[in-house]
Design a protein around this motif. Structure first.
Motif, PDB file in Angstrom:
ATOM      1  N   PRO A  31      65.081  67.785  91.543  1.00  0.00           N
ATOM      2  CA  PRO A  31      64.609  66.696  92.400  1.00  0.00           C
ATOM      3  C   PRO A  31      63.887  65.613  91.618  1.00  0.00           C
ATOM      4  N   GLU A  32      63.697  64.503  92.270  1.00  0.00           N
ATOM      5  CA  GLU A  32      62.780  63.481  91.776  1.00  0.00           C
ATOM      6  C   GLU A  32      61.509  63.609  92.613  1.00  0.00           C
ATOM      7  N   LEU A  33      60.371  63.619  91.932  1.00  0.00           N
ATOM      8  CA  LEU A  33      59.092  63.774  92.621  1.00  0.00           C
ATOM      9  C   LEU A  33      58.254  62.518  92.480  1.00  0.00           C
ATOM     10  N   PHE A  34      57.535  62.227  93.561  1.00  0.00           N
ATOM     11  CA  PHE A  34      56.713  61.027  93.629  1.00  0.00           C
ATOM     12  C   PHE A  34      55.343  61.369  94.235  1.00  0.00           C
ATOM     13  N   TRP A  35      54.365  60.581  93.864  1.00  0.00           N
ATOM     14  CA  TRP A  35      53.097  60.551  94.586  1.00  0.00           C
ATOM     15  C   TRP A  35      52.894  59.128  95.117  1.00  0.00           C
ATOM     16  N   TYR A  36      52.603  59.067  96.425  1.00  0.00           N
ATOM     17  CA  TYR A  36      52.272  57.801  97.062  1.00  0.00           C
ATOM     18  C   TYR A  36      50.811  57.854  97.504  1.00  0.00           C
ATOM     19  N   VAL A  37      50.180  56.686  97.571  1.00  0.00           N
ATOM     20  CA  VAL A  37      48.797  56.613  97.997  1.00  0.00           C
ATOM     21  C   VAL A  37      48.675  55.564  99.101  1.00  0.00           C
ATOM     22  N   GLN A  38      47.813  55.859 100.036  1.00  0.00           N
ATOM     23  CA  GLN A  38      47.544  54.908 101.118  1.00  0.00           C
ATOM     24  C   GLN A  38      46.036  54.720 101.225  1.00  0.00           C
ATOM     25  N   TYR A  39      45.555  53.582 100.746  1.00  0.00           N
ATOM     26  CA  TYR A  39      44.146  53.257 100.880  1.00  0.00           C
ATOM     27  C   TYR A  39      43.891  52.779 102.303  1.00  0.00           C
ATOM     28  N   SER A  40      42.622  52.827 102.689  1.00  0.00           N
ATOM     29  CA  SER A  40      42.262  52.492 104.064  1.00  0.00           C
ATOM     30  C   SER A  40      42.821  51.131 104.470  1.00  0.00           C
ATOM     31  N   ARG A  41      43.583  51.137 105.573  1.00  0.00           N
ATOM     32  CA  ARG A  41      44.132  49.906 106.154  1.00  0.00           C
ATOM     33  C   ARG A  41      45.115  49.184 105.239  1.00  0.00           C
ATOM     34  N   GLN A  42      45.700  49.915 104.317  1.00  0.00           N
ATOM     35  CA  GLN A  42      46.722  49.315 103.461  1.00  0.00           C
ATOM     36  C   GLN A  42      48.024  50.091 103.595  1.00  0.00           C
ATOM     37  N   ARG A  43      49.077  49.500 103.102  1.00  0.00           N
ATOM     38  CA  ARG A  43      50.371  50.164 103.178  1.00  0.00           C
ATOM     39  C   ARG A  43      50.478  51.251 102.114  1.00  0.00           C
ATOM     40  N   ALA A  83      41.316  58.070  99.493  1.00  0.00           N
ATOM     41  CA  ALA A  83      42.548  57.593 100.129  1.00  0.00           C
ATOM     42  C   ALA A  83      43.334  58.793 100.639  1.00  0.00           C
ATOM     43  N   MET A  84      44.473  58.471 101.263  1.00  0.00           N
ATOM     44  CA  MET A  84      45.417  59.519 101.650  1.00  0.00           C
ATOM     45  C   MET A  84      46.501  59.562 100.583  1.00  0.00           C
ATOM     46  N   TYR A  85      46.843  60.758 100.148  1.00  0.00           N
ATOM     47  CA  TYR A  85      47.848  60.931  99.108  1.00  0.00           C
ATOM     48  C   TYR A  85      49.012  61.753  99.648  1.00  0.00           C
ATOM     49  N   TYR A  86      50.198  61.249  99.400  1.00  0.00           N
ATOM     50  CA  TYR A  86      51.409  61.943  99.838  1.00  0.00           C
ATOM     51  C   TYR A  86      52.269  62.295  98.632  1.00  0.00           C
ATOM     52  N   CYS A  87      52.706  63.515  98.602  1.00  0.00           N
ATOM     53  CA  CYS A  87      53.704  63.945  97.636  1.00  0.00           C
ATOM     54  C   CYS A  87      55.071  63.828  98.306  1.00  0.00           C
ATOM     55  N   ALA A  88      56.064  63.384  97.561  1.00  0.00           N
ATOM     56  CA  ALA A  88      57.391  63.197  98.152  1.00  0.00           C
ATOM     57  C   ALA A  88      58.465  63.645  97.173  1.00  0.00           C
ATOM     58  N   LEU A  89      59.592  64.011  97.726  1.00  0.00           N
ATOM     59  CA  LEU A  89      60.706  64.531  96.940  1.00  0.00           C
ATOM     60  C   LEU A  89      61.992  63.869  97.389  1.00  0.00           C
ATOM     61  N   SER A  90      62.838  63.569  96.445  1.00  0.00           N
ATOM     62  CA  SER A  90      64.185  63.139  96.793  1.00  0.00           C
ATOM     63  C   SER A  90      65.149  63.754  95.790  1.00  0.00           C
ATOM     64  N   GLY A  91      66.397  63.940  96.225  1.00  0.00           N
ATOM     65  CA  GLY A  91      67.391  64.548  95.364  1.00  0.00           C
ATOM     66  C   GLY A  91      68.111  63.501  94.545  1.00  0.00           C
ATOM     67  N   PRO A  92      68.710  63.922  93.456  1.00  0.00           N
ATOM     68  CA  PRO A  92      69.476  62.985  92.640  1.00  0.00           C
ATOM     69  C   PRO A  92      70.629  62.420  93.441  1.00  0.00           C
ATOM     70  N   GLY A  93      70.872  61.147  93.298  1.00  0.00           N
ATOM     71  CA  GLY A  93      71.926  60.500  94.055  1.00  0.00           C
ATOM     72  C   GLY A  93      71.484  60.136  95.454  1.00  0.00           C
TER      73      GLY A  93
ATOM     74  N   PHE B 106      56.890  50.063 101.208  1.00  0.00           N
ATOM     75  CA  PHE B 106      56.579  50.216 102.617  1.00  0.00           C
ATOM     76  C   PHE B 106      56.009  48.957 103.231  1.00  0.00           C
ATOM     77  N   GLY B 107      56.283  48.796 104.517  1.00  0.00           N
ATOM     78  CA  GLY B 107      55.635  47.763 105.296  1.00  0.00           C
ATOM     79  C   GLY B 107      54.225  48.210 105.660  1.00  0.00           C
ATOM     80  N   GLN B 108      53.533  47.353 106.383  1.00  0.00           N
ATOM     81  CA  GLN B 108      52.132  47.631 106.707  1.00  0.00           C
ATOM     82  C   GLN B 108      51.965  48.519 107.926  1.00  0.00           C
ATOM     83  N   GLY B 109      53.055  48.787 108.592  1.00  0.00           N
ATOM     84  CA  GLY B 109      52.986  49.703 109.725  1.00  0.00           C
ATOM     85  C   GLY B 109      52.828  49.002 111.057  1.00  0.00           C
ATOM     86  N   THR B 110      53.328  49.651 112.085  1.00  0.00           N
ATOM     87  CA  THR B 110      53.162  49.189 113.473  1.00  0.00           C
ATOM     88  C   THR B 110      52.532  50.315 114.259  1.00  0.00           C
ATOM     89  N   ARG B 111      51.412  50.023 114.855  1.00  0.00           N
ATOM     90  CA  ARG B 111      50.738  51.034 115.678  1.00  0.00           C
ATOM     91  C   ARG B 111      51.205  50.871 117.117  1.00  0.00           C
TER      92      ARG B 111
END
Lengths: 111, 115
Positions: A31-43, A83-93, B106-111
């Motif tokens: 797989p391909e692995l990723f970490w995403y982060v979401q700070y308060s009120r941000q995408r 922040a909120m942290y998300y781990c994500a996975l996707s397959g090759p292709g 990602f977009g900013q989201g829709t609540r």
């Protein structure tokens, strides 16, 4: 089926302490692995991905295929890492956007 | 930030009414996605598109439909909104470059609140 598990919903550490956010996955293949982060009120935004082997904002993550893990680590946490942290996975292709996400870990760094 | 915008940003609607959320991109990326974000469930894929008029279902597609008539726009429709569809909806875009996949932007989201 592919699956991502983040066992900790909440994680709290003090500023300057090491932090490790756990991520385990199940996938039959490479797989391909990723970490995403979401700070308060941000995408959500990409923090890092295993193929680039970069260190972003002091964070690193190593793909351990034997343990099927991709834990996120930082030696000295900062308050701005909260922040909120998300781990994500996707397959090759498979396109990265069509990833399987974990449930997320909310990190709080206390002063 | 990648050129991706969602509209509206907030919406309150009544049970049984139709609702359409819009995602607009200026990056000319081939792939577009709709996710919903709920406490305890992380991000779950609703539908995705791999080109104009080419769409497919994701993990939680029941009660949702999508359309993509132009590269830049991806619409998510709740035909008859239910309270269980109260959530934060995220649009994402991505592309492929050679061997690897690009990251998702990602977009900013829709609540959306269904009362």
């Amino acid at each position: 089926a592919q699956r991502v598990t983040q066992p900790e919903k909440l994680l709290s550490v003090f500023k300057g302490a090491p932090v490790e956010l756990k991520c385990n996955y199940s996938y039959s293949g490479s797989p391909e692995l990723f970490w995403y982060v979401q700070y308060s009120r941000q995408r959500l935004q990409l923090l890092l991905r295993h193929i680039s082997r970069e260190s972003i904002k002091g964070f690193t993550a190593d793909l351990n295929k034997g343990e099927t893990s991709f834990h996120l680590k930082k030696p000295f946490a900062q308050e701005e890492d909260s922040a909120m942290y998300y781990c994500a996975l996707s397959g090759p292709g498979t396109n990265a956007g069509k990833s399987t996400f974990g449930d997320g870990t909310t990190l709080t760094v206390k002063p | 930030d990648a050129g991706i915008t969602q509209s509206p940003r907030h919406k309150v609607t009544e049970t049984g009414t139709p609702v359409t959320l819009r995602c607009h991109q200026t990056e000319n990326h081939r792939y577009m996605y709709w996710y919903r974000q709920d406490p305890g469930h992380g991000l779950r894929l609703i539908h995705y598109s791999y080109g104009v008029k080419d769409t497919d279902k994701g993990e939680v597609s029941d009660g949702y439909s999508v359309s993509r008539s132009k590269t830049e726009d991806f619409l998510l429709t709740l035909e008859s909104a239910t309270s269980s569809q109260t959530s934060v909806y995220f649009c994402a875009i991505s592309e492929t470059t050679g061997r690897y996949n690009t990251e998702a932007f990602f977009g900013q989201g829709t609540r959306l609140t269904v009362v």
